[in-house]
Scaffold this active site. Sequence first.
Site, short mmCIF file in Angstrom:
data_model
loop_
_atom_site.label_atom_id
_atom_site.label_comp_id
_atom_site.label_asym_id
_atom_site.label_seq_id
_atom_site.Cartn_x
_atom_site.Cartn_y
_atom_site.Cartn_z
CD GLU A 50 1.67 93.98 -22.43
OE1 GLU A 50 1.64 95.14 -22.89
OE2 GLU A 50 2.65 93.51 -21.81
CG ASN A 113 2.35 90.26 -20.03
OD1 ASN A 113 1.39 89.95 -20.72
ND2 ASN A 113 2.83 91.49 -19.95
CE LYS A 130 6.38 92.27 -22.18
NZ LYS A 130 5.56 93.43 -21.69
CD GLU A 149 5.48 94.34 -18.50
OE1 GLU A 149 5.70 95.33 -19.22
OE2 GLU A 149 5.25 93.21 -18.96
CB CYS A 175 4.24 94.57 -24.84
SG CYS A 175 4.16 96.35 -24.60
CG ASN A 200 -1.18 97.34 -22.08
OD1 ASN A 200 -2.05 97.63 -21.26
ND2 ASN A 200 -1.35 96.34 -22.91
N1 ING Z 1 5.61 98.41 -22.44
C1 ING Z 1 6.61 99.16 -23.09
C2 ING Z 1 7.02 98.59 -24.43
O1 ING Z 1 8.02 97.93 -24.61
C3 ING Z 1 8.59 100.51 -22.99
C4 ING Z 1 7.79 99.47 -22.23
C5 ING Z 1 8.01 101.74 -23.28
C6 ING Z 1 9.84 100.20 -23.44
C7 ING Z 1 8.73 102.69 -24.01
C8 ING Z 1 10.57 101.15 -24.19
C9 ING Z 1 10.02 102.39 -24.48
O2 ING Z 1 6.31 98.91 -25.36
C10 ING Z 1 5.52 97.07 -22.20
N2 ING Z 1 4.43 96.66 -21.53
O3 ING Z 1 6.37 96.27 -22.56
#
Ligand code: ING
Length: 316
Positions: A50, A113, A130, A149, A175, A200
């Site tokens: 991503e 995204n 996304k 985001e 992601c 990410n």
């Molecule tokens: N990053 C994370 C993901 O879904 C996140 C946001 C992190 C959600 C940890 C839940 C727990 O992997 C992105 N960019 O979506």
Amino acid sequence: MVKSNRILTVGAAQLGPIGLNESREAVVDRLLALLETAHDRGCDLVVFPELALTTFFPRWYFQEQGAIDRFFETAMPGPDTARLFERAAEYGIGFCLGFAELVQQDGETMRYNACILVDKEGTIVGKYRKVHLPGHADHLPERKWQHLEKAYFDVGDLGFPVWRTMGGIMGMCICNDRRWPETYRMMGLQGVEMIMLGYNTPATEPPWGFEPTHLASLHNNLSMQSGAYQNATWVIGVAKAGREEGCDMMGGTLIVAPTGEIVAQGRTLDDELVVADCDLDACNHYKNTVFNFAEHRQPDQYGLITETAGVVLPPE
Ligand code: ING
């Protein structure tokens, strides 16, 4: 057993940190180095993460739209990415690339995204934007890192398409999408055989607060392994990893078979190519037995849940 000729040698091209001010040229050099390794390893397809051209900029609050838009691509391929397309076509390697897309739609500037699927001839055969944007829309100054985001991107408007290319039925997501069963099922209902995704993901401090660190890996693997098994598809999950501008991003790049088994895994938090031979015919067994949707699913029964969810039903 007849040897399948639908084996794709796939390179999951994990990236280490990308600096806030790292030039597109320097980043594309890194993508080309991974592509060369993929060529040496006989890959048919390379999957990049991503937002593979820039740092994960939603971790900062920018007030100026111009300061945000410098992370976006207004053309794909563009002046910085053309040489990636050219080299991949020379090698005869298809690729999936995540990037921030700035586009005019009906006279309005939209920001997504996004990721594209490029075939072995260098032609863009598919695009995905996304859908599940995690985090928060407003600046939360108390947070160590933002996750903006929802402020910087519009919700993807292309749904969850799949494309018949590279000898199979291919799909993409990005992601946070990988955490939602709907993502896989929407493509599963279209017969998908390989889902490519980049992520990410902060190794700690999820958007809502502290969580034991071992859970980041569990949820990463659980999401992709169950999505693969329950929809009889390969899943290629590729990290942007490492300490990026002080923020630790998890690695955990994975190649998952339709059985749900992890067949290859990243070991580092740097630029790393993880390679596996993926036999698309390995999907057939489950698509024809356990997850034969036509035989076993009962869609007319699924709609009832939404009417009663959270509602205490009156006594019979
Ligand atoms: N990053 C994370 C993901 O879904 C996140 C946001 C992190 C959600 C940890 C839940 C727990 O992997 C992105 N960019 O979506």
